[in-house]
Design a protein around this motif. Structure first.
Motif, PDB file in Angstrom:
ATOM      1  N   HIS A 179      -5.958  29.441  -6.567  1.00 14.79           N
ATOM      2  CA  HIS A 179      -5.113  29.300  -5.393  1.00 14.79           C
ATOM      3  C   HIS A 179      -5.893  29.174  -4.094  1.00 14.79           C
ATOM      4  O   HIS A 179      -5.341  28.802  -3.079  1.00 14.79           O
ATOM      5  CB  HIS A 179      -4.126  30.462  -5.299  1.00 14.79           C
ATOM      6  N   GLU A 180      -7.154  29.449  -4.069  1.00 20.22           N
ATOM      7  CA  GLU A 180      -7.926  29.454  -2.828  1.00 20.22           C
ATOM      8  C   GLU A 180      -8.494  28.086  -2.437  1.00 20.22           C
ATOM      9  O   GLU A 180      -8.624  27.804  -1.271  1.00 20.22           O
ATOM     10  CB  GLU A 180      -9.076  30.463  -2.928  1.00 20.22           C
ATOM     11  N   ARG A 181      -8.890  27.262  -3.365  1.00 24.32           N
ATOM     12  CA  ARG A 181      -9.489  25.957  -3.087  1.00 24.32           C
ATOM     13  C   ARG A 181     -10.664  26.063  -2.113  1.00 24.32           C
ATOM     14  O   ARG A 181     -10.548  25.743  -0.938  1.00 24.32           O
ATOM     15  CB  ARG A 181      -8.446  24.996  -2.556  1.00 24.32           C
ATOM     16  N   PRO A 182     -11.798  26.511  -2.601  1.00 28.79           N
ATOM     17  CA  PRO A 182     -12.957  26.761  -1.730  1.00 28.79           C
ATOM     18  C   PRO A 182     -13.422  25.559  -0.913  1.00 28.79           C
ATOM     19  O   PRO A 182     -13.774  25.726   0.259  1.00 28.79           O
ATOM     20  CB  PRO A 182     -14.046  27.200  -2.707  1.00 28.79           C
ATOM     21  N   LEU A 183     -13.445  24.365  -1.473  1.00 26.11           N
ATOM     22  CA  LEU A 183     -13.897  23.196  -0.705  1.00 26.11           C
ATOM     23  C   LEU A 183     -12.975  22.927   0.474  1.00 26.11           C
ATOM     24  O   LEU A 183     -13.430  22.627   1.575  1.00 26.11           O
ATOM     25  CB  LEU A 183     -13.980  21.957  -1.596  1.00 26.11           C
ATOM     26  N   ARG A 184     -11.689  23.031   0.239  1.00 27.01           N
ATOM     27  CA  ARG A 184     -10.721  22.820   1.315  1.00 27.01           C
ATOM     28  C   ARG A 184     -10.880  23.888   2.388  1.00 27.01           C
ATOM     29  O   ARG A 184     -10.848  23.585   3.583  1.00 27.01           O
ATOM     30  CB  ARG A 184      -9.304  22.828   0.769  1.00 27.01           C
TER      31      ARG A 184
END
Length: 172
Positions: A79-84
């Motif tokens: 749920h975090e999406r590190p790249l985004r």
């Protein structure tokens, strides 16, 4: 449908947007005002401001990416999406840093103080209002909170610049 996805994307990135804008507005204002007060040299102020915005935007985006990635790995969730998170932090920091720095790019140093401070205070208030809208809190209260909490760091930057100039015997 498309508007709803955009709204969900903004809500999913609200931490990075607010953190990046607030930190950049305050850090950049504190640095450029402190350096302006300590040196009186436009070139040094602009150079320092640009270096700060670029280096800090990269550092903050890397930190956001790495912390989001660690949280995702710990939670075993996606749920975090590190790249985004890193990209949003980078963009927010760059955008925020431009407001306090722009007057020093456009005006002589002795005329840039007031517009830099005023624009930054206004932007901090507006970021707080936006945060209040997104979190369904009082818009005015959220704006004032963002402004007052954040400006402490900027004031300290100015005070440090003046003190160092005084102690070093630099006439500003």
């Amino acid at each position: 449908m498309r508007r709803r996805r955009l709204q969900d994307g903004v809500l999913g990135s609200i931490r990075e947007i607010i953190f990046g804008l607030e930190d950049s507005l305050v850090s950049t204002l504190g640095v450029v005002t402190g350096i302006a007060a300590g040196t009186g040299n436009s070139y040094v102020v602009i150079l320092s401001g640009l270096v700060l915005v670029v280096v800090e935007s990269i550092s903050m985006s890397a930190g956001s990416y790495l912390s989001s990635k660690a949280a995702t790995e710990v939670d075993r969730a996606d749920h975090e999406r590190p790249l985004r998170a890193g990209a949003v932090m980078f963009i927010s920091y760059i955008v925020g840093g431009l407001f306090p720095l722009a007057p020093y790019l456009l005006l002589p140093i002795h005329l840039a103080y007031a517009p830099s401070i005023i624009v930054t205070v206004l932007m901090l208030f507006l970021v707080g209002v936006w945060k209040g809208k997104m979190t369904k809190r009082s818009l005015f209260r959220s704006g004032v909170e963002m402004m007052t909490v954040s400006l402490t760091a900027a004031v300290l930057g100015y005070v440090i610049g003046r003190l160092v100039a005084h102690w070093a015997g630099v006439a500003v």
